[in-house]
Write a protein that holds these residues in place. Structure first.
Motif, PDB file in Angstrom:
ATOM      1  N   GLN A  68       0.589   8.283  10.977  1.00 44.01           N
ATOM      2  CA  GLN A  68       1.285   7.147  11.271  1.00 44.01           C
ATOM      3  C   GLN A  68       2.817   7.422  10.759  1.00 44.01           C
ATOM      4  O   GLN A  68       3.714   6.942  11.655  1.00 44.01           O
ATOM      5  CB  GLN A  68       0.718   5.804  10.576  1.00 44.01           C
ATOM      6  CG  GLN A  68      -0.528   5.560  11.271  1.00 44.01           C
ATOM      7  CD  GLN A  68      -1.129   4.198  10.380  1.00 44.01           C
ATOM      8  OE1 GLN A  68      -0.601   3.815   9.583  1.00 44.01           O
ATOM      9  NE2 GLN A  68      -2.351   3.895  10.673  1.00 44.01           N
ATOM     10  N   ARG A 127       6.988   3.627   4.163  1.00 46.12           N
ATOM     11  CA  ARG A 127       7.808   3.025   5.158  1.00 46.12           C
ATOM     12  C   ARG A 127       9.046   2.400   4.670  1.00 46.12           C
ATOM     13  O   ARG A 127      10.095   2.343   5.083  1.00 46.12           O
ATOM     14  CB  ARG A 127       7.116   2.037   5.972  1.00 46.12           C
ATOM     15  CG  ARG A 127       5.767   2.636   7.111  1.00 46.12           C
ATOM     16  CD  ARG A 127       4.970   1.559   7.535  1.00 46.12           C
ATOM     17  NE  ARG A 127       3.850   2.116   8.441  1.00 46.12           N
ATOM     18  CZ  ARG A 127       3.877   2.309   9.517  1.00 46.12           C
ATOM     19  NH1 ARG A 127       5.009   2.053  10.250  1.00 46.12           N
ATOM     20  NH2 ARG A 127       2.798   2.633  10.250  1.00 46.12           N
ATOM     21  N   LEU A 147      -0.081  10.653   0.862  1.00 47.66           N
ATOM     22  CA  LEU A 147      -0.688   9.727   1.744  1.00 47.66           C
ATOM     23  C   LEU A 147      -1.916  10.597   2.197  1.00 47.66           C
ATOM     24  O   LEU A 147      -2.071  11.582   2.292  1.00 47.66           O
ATOM     25  CB  LEU A 147       0.285   9.469   2.910  1.00 47.66           C
ATOM     26  CG  LEU A 147       1.688   8.881   2.246  1.00 47.66           C
ATOM     27  CD1 LEU A 147       2.280   8.705   3.844  1.00 47.66           C
ATOM     28  CD2 LEU A 147       1.324   7.717   1.373  1.00 47.66           C
ATOM     29  N   GLY A 190       1.084   3.622   2.117  1.00 45.16           N
ATOM     30  CA  GLY A 190       1.771   3.846   3.590  1.00 45.16           C
ATOM     31  C   GLY A 190       2.933   2.858   3.664  1.00 45.16           C
ATOM     32  O   GLY A 190       3.815   3.272   4.173  1.00 45.16           O
ATOM     33  N   THR A 215      -5.067   9.721   7.922  1.00 43.72           N
ATOM     34  CA  THR A 215      -4.522   8.735   8.603  1.00 43.72           C
ATOM     35  C   THR A 215      -3.337   8.144   8.617  1.00 43.72           C
ATOM     36  O   THR A 215      -2.270   8.321   9.748  1.00 43.72           O
ATOM     37  CB  THR A 215      -5.717   7.607   8.695  1.00 43.72           C
ATOM     38  OG1 THR A 215      -7.154   8.221   8.896  1.00 43.72           O
ATOM     39  CG2 THR A 215      -5.411   6.496   9.795  1.00 43.72           C
ATOM     40  N   ILE A 216      -2.965   7.847   7.518  1.00 47.83           N
ATOM     41  CA  ILE A 216      -1.451   7.142   7.094  1.00 47.83           C
ATOM     42  C   ILE A 216      -0.310   8.182   7.486  1.00 47.83           C
ATOM     43  O   ILE A 216       0.553   8.011   8.082  1.00 47.83           O
ATOM     44  CB  ILE A 216      -1.326   6.869   5.891  1.00 47.83           C
ATOM     45  CG1 ILE A 216      -2.242   5.721   5.436  1.00 47.83           C
ATOM     46  CG2 ILE A 216       0.023   6.119   5.606  1.00 47.83           C
ATOM     47  CD1 ILE A 216      -2.224   4.395   6.378  1.00 47.83           C
ATOM     48  N   SER A 228       0.898  -1.135   0.053  1.00 46.82           N
ATOM     49  CA  SER A 228       0.033   0.204   0.112  1.00 46.82           C
ATOM     50  C   SER A 228       0.760   1.131  -0.092  1.00 46.82           C
ATOM     51  O   SER A 228       2.304   1.131   0.146  1.00 46.82           O
ATOM     52  CB  SER A 228      -0.998  -0.048   0.987  1.00 46.82           C
ATOM     53  OG  SER A 228      -0.087   0.252   2.388  1.00 46.82           O
ATOM     54  N   THR A 279       4.891  12.876   3.505  1.00 42.76           N
ATOM     55  CA  THR A 279       3.459  12.461   3.775  1.00 42.76           C
ATOM     56  C   THR A 279       2.297  13.137   2.645  1.00 42.76           C
ATOM     57  O   THR A 279       1.104  12.849   2.776  1.00 42.76           O
ATOM     58  CB  THR A 279       3.041  12.813   5.163  1.00 42.76           C
ATOM     59  OG1 THR A 279       2.932  14.259   5.455  1.00 42.76           O
ATOM     60  CG2 THR A 279       4.095  12.346   6.099  1.00 42.76           C
TER      61      THR A 279
END
Length: 353
Positions: free
Chosen positions: A193, A163, A186, A159, A189-190, A157, A183
């Motif tokens: 994170q 990573r 994205l 996110g 919510t992601i 995905s 970010t």
């Protein structure tokens, strides 16, 4: 505190068919050990050009560092050769780009892409590099890392891909990590994170971060200091508290006013009128003058110097001159300042824990 990076009076131009674009004009800043410095501003303000110049990733054909220094480990990497920079990139200074899908090679497994800098810069054997890559995937929160090593970017995905990009950037424990709007691509919510992950990883790997963003909401959560850029220049710099609770430059006021708020009563979101300056022909005086409702006559004639507000807070605006009329920040900014202050007082004291 030890300086990890020093940028001194950096001037960068792009040579185009229309003429010379003076994209970066006298930018100076320091990055200290273990800190996160956020560089904020509208698109076209010079944020990404500045940081890509640190990595020497600007297009060689039409870009030119006209003058200035980029000091890392006491060496001016603005004058380093490509061969010398290949030893620095990924090992000492790493970068996380905005879109993870364009940062990853779609034809290579995730495992090979994480192992690549370990084999090149750390000179590890394949078995040792594989173990380290698996540990990196665990570190950035990817489940079942052993099986994920064999998969390709399209099987992750958005996110998760970001990573992986962070894992690659941290593979060689770089001293400086540049995050260029990591970010933006994205969902909200992601985003949260990834930001929490970066703060957690910074403590674990002890690296200094330059965080590029146009989102002041992100800055409040991740930064120690903030540099505000406009028209290829830094117009205000200070600690995150100074920028949010005591902003001095009208452009910073505009950025803060433009932040969306759930409890705002206004039907329309505030926007800064006008457009950024044409750096083919940089304006005389203060580049923000034509968009500044508080502009003085001198703003159209002479460029303002950096006025000192505190030992850590500086702003380039003639409103700080002793002879300038007293101007208060607009009501929207004062409201946000009160809200930031209230949130700060209500936040739990981390040091007390």
């Amino acid at each position: 505190m030890k300086k990890m990076l020093e940028v001194k009076d950096l001037n960068i131009s792009f040579h185009t068919f229309a003429g010379e674009v003076k994209a970066i004009r006298g930018v100076s800043f320091d990055l200290y050990e273990g800190e996160t410095l956020a560089i904020v501003g509208e698109s076209g303000s010079g944020k990404s050009v500045t940081t890509k110049s640190i990595m020497r990733l600007l297009p060689p054909g039409n870009s030119e560092i006209k003058s200035g220094q980029i000091l890392f480990n006491g060496k001016d990497i603005a004058k380093a050769s490509e061969k010398e920079m290949q030893k620095v990139r990924g090992k000492d200074i790493s970068m996380i780009f905005q879109d993870p899908m364009t940062s990853l090679n779609p034809t290579m497994t995730i495992g090979k892409q994480i192992m690549e800098p370990l084999l090149k810069h750390q000179h590890l054997g394949k078995d040792e590099a594989r173990k380290r890559a698996i540990n990196l995937l665990k570190l950035v929160g990817i489940p079942k890392p052993e099986s994920r090593m064999k998969q390709y970017p399209h099987q992750f995905s958005g996110g998760m891909r970001q990573r992986v990009v962070i894992a690659i950037a941290l593979a060689c424990n770089p001293k400086v990590l540049i995050a260029d709007e990591p970010t933006t691509a994205l969902d909200v919510t992601i985003q949260g994170q990834i930001l929490d992950l970066m703060k957690e990883l910074q403590k674990k790997v002890d690296t200094s971060i330059i965080f590029i963003t146009h989102d002041l909401g992100v800055v409040a959560n991740v930064a120690d200091r903030v540099a505000v850029m406009y028209g290829g220049k830094i117009v205000e710099v200070g600690t995150v508290d100074e920028i949010f609770y005591n902003p001095k430059h009208p452009y910073t006021w505009g950025l803060i006013s433009s932040m969306p708020s759930l409890d705002a009563n206004d039907e329309e979101l505030f926007v800064i009128p006008g457009t950024p300056p044409d750096l083919l022909n940089p304006p005389k005086g203060d580049a923000f003058a034509v968009r500044n409702p508080y502009a003085l006559k001198i703003d159209y004639e002479k460029e303002p110097p950096m006025f000192k507000i505190s030992d850590t807070h500086y702003a380039a605006t003639w409103l700080l001159h002793p002879d300038a009329p007293k101007v208060e920040p607009p009501a929207a900014v004062q409201m946000r300042m009160k809200k930031f202050n209230a949130n700060k007082k209500s936040a739990p004291n981390k040091e007390a824990k």
